[in-house]
Design a protein around this motif. Structure first.
Motif, PDB file in Angstrom:
ATOM      1  N   GLY A  23      14.948  29.568   7.609  1.00 13.04           N
ATOM      2  CA  GLY A  23      16.119  28.800   7.987  1.00 13.04           C
ATOM      3  C   GLY A  23      15.918  27.781   9.082  1.00 13.04           C
ATOM      4  O   GLY A  23      16.843  27.046   9.428  1.00 13.04           O
ATOM      5  N   GLY A  24      14.720  27.741   9.642  1.00 17.79           N
ATOM      6  CA  GLY A  24      14.464  26.746  10.671  1.00 17.79           C
ATOM      7  C   GLY A  24      14.406  25.346  10.097  1.00 17.79           C
ATOM      8  O   GLY A  24      14.416  25.152   8.876  1.00 17.79           O
ATOM      9  N   GLY A  25      14.369  24.354  10.987  1.00 21.38           N
ATOM     10  CA  GLY A  25      14.285  22.975  10.524  1.00 21.38           C
ATOM     11  C   GLY A  25      14.592  22.000  11.628  1.00 21.38           C
ATOM     12  O   GLY A  25      14.620  22.361  12.804  1.00 21.38           O
ATOM     13  N   VAL A  64      17.270  19.307  13.206  1.00 20.36           N
ATOM     14  CA  VAL A  64      18.698  19.040  13.253  1.00 20.36           C
ATOM     15  C   VAL A  64      19.005  18.166  14.460  1.00 20.36           C
ATOM     16  O   VAL A  64      18.279  18.215  15.469  1.00 20.36           O
ATOM     17  N   SER A  79      24.181  22.384  13.610  1.00 15.63           N
ATOM     18  CA  SER A  79      24.114  23.834  13.444  1.00 15.63           C
ATOM     19  C   SER A  79      22.990  24.222  12.492  1.00 15.63           C
ATOM     20  O   SER A  79      22.597  23.439  11.618  1.00 15.63           O
ATOM     21  N   LEU A  80      22.500  25.434  12.685  1.00 16.35           N
ATOM     22  CA  LEU A  80      21.527  26.035  11.781  1.00 16.35           C
ATOM     23  C   LEU A  80      21.820  27.530  11.713  1.00 16.35           C
ATOM     24  O   LEU A  80      22.357  28.103  12.671  1.00 16.35           O
ATOM     25  N   ARG A  81      21.420  28.145  10.607  1.00 11.25           N
ATOM     26  CA  ARG A  81      21.483  29.593  10.521  1.00 11.25           C
ATOM     27  C   ARG A  81      20.103  30.129  10.165  1.00 11.25           C
ATOM     28  O   ARG A  81      19.543  29.788   9.112  1.00 11.25           O
ATOM     29  N   LEU A  82      19.580  30.946  11.045  1.00 12.72           N
ATOM     30  CA  LEU A  82      18.302  31.603  10.800  1.00 12.72           C
ATOM     31  C   LEU A  82      18.548  32.956  10.144  1.00 12.72           C
ATOM     32  O   LEU A  82      19.541  33.628  10.438  1.00 12.72           O
ATOM     33  N   ARG A  87      23.311  32.558  13.859  1.00 13.61           N
ATOM     34  CA  ARG A  87      24.035  31.306  13.648  1.00 13.61           C
ATOM     35  C   ARG A  87      23.987  30.529  14.948  1.00 13.61           C
ATOM     36  O   ARG A  87      24.407  31.026  15.999  1.00 13.61           O
ATOM     37  N   ASN A 122      25.184  27.103  16.809  1.00 12.99           N
ATOM     38  CA  ASN A 122      26.072  25.940  16.825  1.00 12.99           C
ATOM     39  C   ASN A 122      25.845  25.126  18.086  1.00 12.99           C
ATOM     40  O   ASN A 122      25.261  25.609  19.059  1.00 12.99           O
ATOM     41  N   VAL A 143      12.406  25.535  15.042  1.00 14.23           N
ATOM     42  CA  VAL A 143      13.682  24.838  15.164  1.00 14.23           C
ATOM     43  C   VAL A 143      13.466  23.644  16.081  1.00 14.23           C
ATOM     44  O   VAL A 143      12.983  23.808  17.211  1.00 14.23           O
TER      45      VAL A 143
END
Length: 121
Positions: free
Chosen positions: A8-10, A12, A17-20, A79, A81, A117
């Protein structure tokens, strides 16, 4: 030996927001998330009890990050944010192999390989 695998990393933008996700291959108790930024030591981010009832957060992420778990699927989530550039790091999932009465920020037994991330300004 329990295997942990993060995803789920990336990349942004700040404010995004991201969710791992972290998948565990076997029975775990409390689980945690940690991160390590370039040139810095690994630091605690969040933890959740094996029931999912109790949580613990680092002051730097409190109010922005939420840790949760699905015990039926052997998954834990983070999560994130309102991400900031200073949240940029490799994020690691960790787990305890035995029960503890209180959540801790150190002493986890199993570790994943990490997921990157990157938050751009």
């Amino acid at each position: 030996q329990v295997q942990l695998e993060e995803s789920g990393g990336g990349l942004v933008q700040a404010g995004g927001s991201l969710r791992l996700s972290c998948a565990a291959s076997g029975r775990t108790y409390a689980m945690g998330w940690f991160r390590q930024a370039p040139g810095k030591e690994r630091e605690f981010v969040a933890a959740i009890s094996w029931t999912g009832v109790n949580t613990l957060y680092a002051d730097s992420v409190k109010g922005r990050f939420t840790v949760s778990r699905d015990t039926a699927k052997n998954m834990v989530y983070l999560r994130m944010n309102s991400l900031k550039p200073e949240d940029t790091a490799i994020y690691y999932c960790a787990a305890e192999r035995s029960y503890t009465a209180v959540l801790v920020t150190t002493g986890y037994d199993y570790w994943g390989q990490g997921t990157q991330v990157t938050v751009s300004s």
